[in-house]
Design a protein around this motif. Sequence first.
Motif, PDB file in Angstrom:
ATOM      1  N   LYS A   2       7.680  -0.865 -11.127  1.00  0.00           N
ATOM      2  CA  LYS A   2       7.016   0.849 -11.812  1.00  0.00           C
ATOM      3  C   LYS A   2       8.045   1.463 -12.153  1.00  0.00           C
ATOM      4  O   LYS A   2       7.583   2.522 -13.055  1.00  0.00           O
ATOM      5  N   GLN A   3       9.830   2.067 -11.950  1.00  0.00           N
ATOM      6  CA  GLN A   3      10.621   2.904 -12.172  1.00  0.00           C
ATOM      7  C   GLN A   3      10.913   2.459 -13.653  1.00  0.00           C
ATOM      8  O   GLN A   3      10.725   3.661 -14.194  1.00  0.00           O
ATOM      9  N   GLN A   4      10.250   1.170 -14.447  1.00  0.00           N
ATOM     10  CA  GLN A   4      10.678   1.352 -15.908  1.00  0.00           C
ATOM     11  C   GLN A   4       9.890   1.554 -16.444  1.00  0.00           C
ATOM     12  O   GLN A   4       9.183   2.301 -17.517  1.00  0.00           O
ATOM     13  N   THR A  12       0.851  -0.805  -0.056  1.00  0.00           N
ATOM     14  CA  THR A  12       0.068   0.148  -0.007  1.00  0.00           C
ATOM     15  C   THR A  12       0.915   1.265  -0.001  1.00  0.00           C
ATOM     16  O   THR A  12       0.164   2.098  -0.110  1.00  0.00           O
ATOM     17  N   THR A  13       2.289   1.014  -0.252  1.00  0.00           N
ATOM     18  CA  THR A  13       3.090   2.528  -0.064  1.00  0.00           C
ATOM     19  C   THR A  13       2.873   2.600  -1.296  1.00  0.00           C
ATOM     20  O   THR A  13       2.778   2.562  -2.181  1.00  0.00           O
ATOM     21  N   ALA A  14       2.268   3.546  -1.462  1.00  0.00           N
ATOM     22  CA  ALA A  14       2.659   5.328  -2.879  1.00  0.00           C
ATOM     23  C   ALA A  14       4.061   5.214  -3.106  1.00  0.00           C
ATOM     24  O   ALA A  14       4.844   5.461  -2.846  1.00  0.00           O
ATOM     25  N   ILE A  69       8.712   8.436   0.219  1.00  0.00           N
ATOM     26  CA  ILE A  69      10.692   8.199  -0.576  1.00  0.00           C
ATOM     27  C   ILE A  69      10.581   7.372  -1.437  1.00  0.00           C
ATOM     28  O   ILE A  69      11.353   7.535  -2.871  1.00  0.00           O
ATOM     29  N   LEU A  70       9.554   6.882  -2.065  1.00  0.00           N
ATOM     30  CA  LEU A  70       9.337   5.970  -2.920  1.00  0.00           C
ATOM     31  C   LEU A  70       8.982   6.436  -3.757  1.00  0.00           C
ATOM     32  O   LEU A  70       9.308   6.750  -5.315  1.00  0.00           O
ATOM     33  N   MET A  94       5.062  19.361   1.073  1.00  0.00           N
ATOM     34  CA  MET A  94       3.764  19.669   1.484  1.00  0.00           C
ATOM     35  C   MET A  94       2.836  19.036   1.599  1.00  0.00           C
ATOM     36  O   MET A  94       1.517  18.837   2.761  1.00  0.00           O
ATOM     37  N   PHE A  95       2.891  17.392   0.828  1.00  0.00           N
ATOM     38  CA  PHE A  95       1.277  16.505   1.623  1.00  0.00           C
ATOM     39  C   PHE A  95       2.189  15.522   2.446  1.00  0.00           C
ATOM     40  O   PHE A  95       3.342  14.938   2.882  1.00  0.00           O
ATOM     41  N   LYS A  96       0.922  15.045   3.306  1.00  0.00           N
ATOM     42  CA  LYS A  96       1.173  14.506   4.684  1.00  0.00           C
ATOM     43  C   LYS A  96       1.680  13.021   4.642  1.00  0.00           C
ATOM     44  O   LYS A  96       2.473  12.326   5.131  1.00  0.00           O
ATOM     45  N   ASP A  97       1.110  12.529   2.752  1.00  0.00           N
ATOM     46  CA  ASP A  97       1.399  11.843   2.530  1.00  0.00           C
ATOM     47  C   ASP A  97       2.415  10.525   1.662  1.00  0.00           C
ATOM     48  O   ASP A  97       2.324   9.765   1.376  1.00  0.00           O
TER      49      ASP A  97
END
Length: 651
Positions: A446-448, A8-10, A64-65, A58-61
């Motif tokens: 996801k990086q690709q 669930t990590t953004a 690093i990813l 500025m966004f709480k959520d």
Amino acid sequence: MSQTKTTTTAELTLRGILLGGVITLLFTAANVYLGLKVGLTFATSIPAAVISMAILRMFKDTTILENNIVQTVASAAGTLAAIIFVLPGLIMIGWWQNFPYVETAAITATGGILGVMFSVPLRRALVVDTDLPYPEGRAAAEVLQVGSAAGGSAENSRGLWVIIWSSLASAGFAILTQTKLVATEAALWFRAGAGATGISGGLSFALLGVGHLVGLSVGLAMALGMVMGWWVLLPYLTAHHVLPGTAEVWANTIFRQDVRFFGAGVIGVAAIWTLLKIAGPVVGGVRSAMASSAARGAGQTVALEERDLPVSIVAVVSLAVLVPIAWLLWEVLSGGPLQGSAILLIAGGLVFVLVIGLMIAAVCGYMAGLIGASNSPVSGIGILSVLAASLMLVGLFGREGSADAAQSMIAYALIVTGVVFGVATISNDNLQDLKTGQLVGATPWKQQVALVIGVIFGSLIIPPVLNVLNHSFGFVGAPGAGPNALAAPQAGLISALAKGVISGNANWPMIELGIGVGIVLVALDELLGSMKKFRLPPLAVGIGIYLPMSVILPTVVGSVFGWFYDRWADGTRDAEFAKRIGVLTATGMIVGESLWGVAFAIIVYLADSDSPIALVGAGFTPYALIGGTILFFALTALLYRYARRSITSTR
């Protein structure tokens, strides 16, 4: 250190993609201008990461990813803009009068997307199962980790301040160089017997930081190449080819005409040897990627940190991209003297892009891991590519055709090279980004995907920027170029080389000499390796020959400074933390100059002036040289002293 992550990590978010896209558009425009003006572009991963953290904070959520995805998208700007090292050649030979939007964007996008696809199966071999340093990938990870640290422990706080102060010092010095109050380069040119040579070092904190990150082995190998090129070969060649003008003009002319081709030969041999050495790990990486894809298809769970794009998708996308490439080649051939051989040439071009492109992706990925994406000599790869494409045409058609046929062959070679060059630049960058992702716990696929998006963003902005610059200034050597024409040095070299091969006038003696020396260097490095001695990577030696001394010398100095710092760090109570602070110091040096590079490119473009913030004239140059050199080394000493005090103050 990898970050623990849940499903669930953004990470790949819409706002991250949009922010990365905006940064990409700005950085690409800036890099196109600077690359055409001075022949250099700047890496954008680190400044993009810094900007991303400042905005998304500025966004709480935010995570690093997510910041890592932003820098991954934006990193396409620093590398995709390097297509300008090829495409202006089509203007210079008179094939294009401007940059047609669809064709220019298609050349840029197809090469870039293939670069992403070709680097997917290389990740395990060149990122996971390797000890390559990846200096910029490590630096970007350090920036993300320090900037995203929660709570702000004493160590993280000190690390952040180290980055801030070294960034400010680096940017401040770069600003002073543009005011002309301090010099950008310290150089001394002189006669050497009957010849000429010199000593030249750029006063660049970014290059100093890169040297610290690549390490002493690579630094000394580059120093060996610099000595061979500038202090052995150049004096000999200038003694046998006397030119009018000053020693500086004389030496630099022969360097561009002869020494760089010698360096290209060395790089070619080293690149082929590198490919042979990593063939086994690459094959293993492909098998591992296929096994992972099969496991996912069978319903097995694969760790997020190990999930690449499925091999089936890589294959389908790669084959689909060949369709617009075939159309591009047909556009060159249709209605011209080579139309009768269109099927053969299109098929040959597609095979060339696939085979040579995959080989170049592996070599460029290795070079990025060795010395960093921004210092990897992809223009040398462009030289080898245009050589191979031109030789293929000469083998098929000979040199007895008409002038129109020769021009069509040159245009064909440049477009094929443009696509392959896109493969080289993006694979060069992609593996650096994947190293950053590995260090922060990102998901590879996801990086690709993010980099493909960055390629598309960059491809959309490059054609109009090129057209503005072409209509405003033109390019040196192109028909109708004005007095303020942009140099576009790499494009001029590559187009001249294509002409030379097709006409039979290429500088083969220097290339062949470089090939011979490259074989000797490969043997020497392998001998040192078998004896467990200090290594001298032949690719790094070739880079030291090929790039100007003003770029190589500060990088070598930085590697020596880094070695001395690490020796001191080994004597501290926490050597790993001490070395990490050193990495952050070097990172800040790169960040500050890179961010100023973006700002200054915008100022130059808006002001329509080469020196929009200059405060003094040429008469101040001697004082700027002396004062600039003293200030540069004084700031360097202060930054390393601050790094050492930051370590002791946390203990």
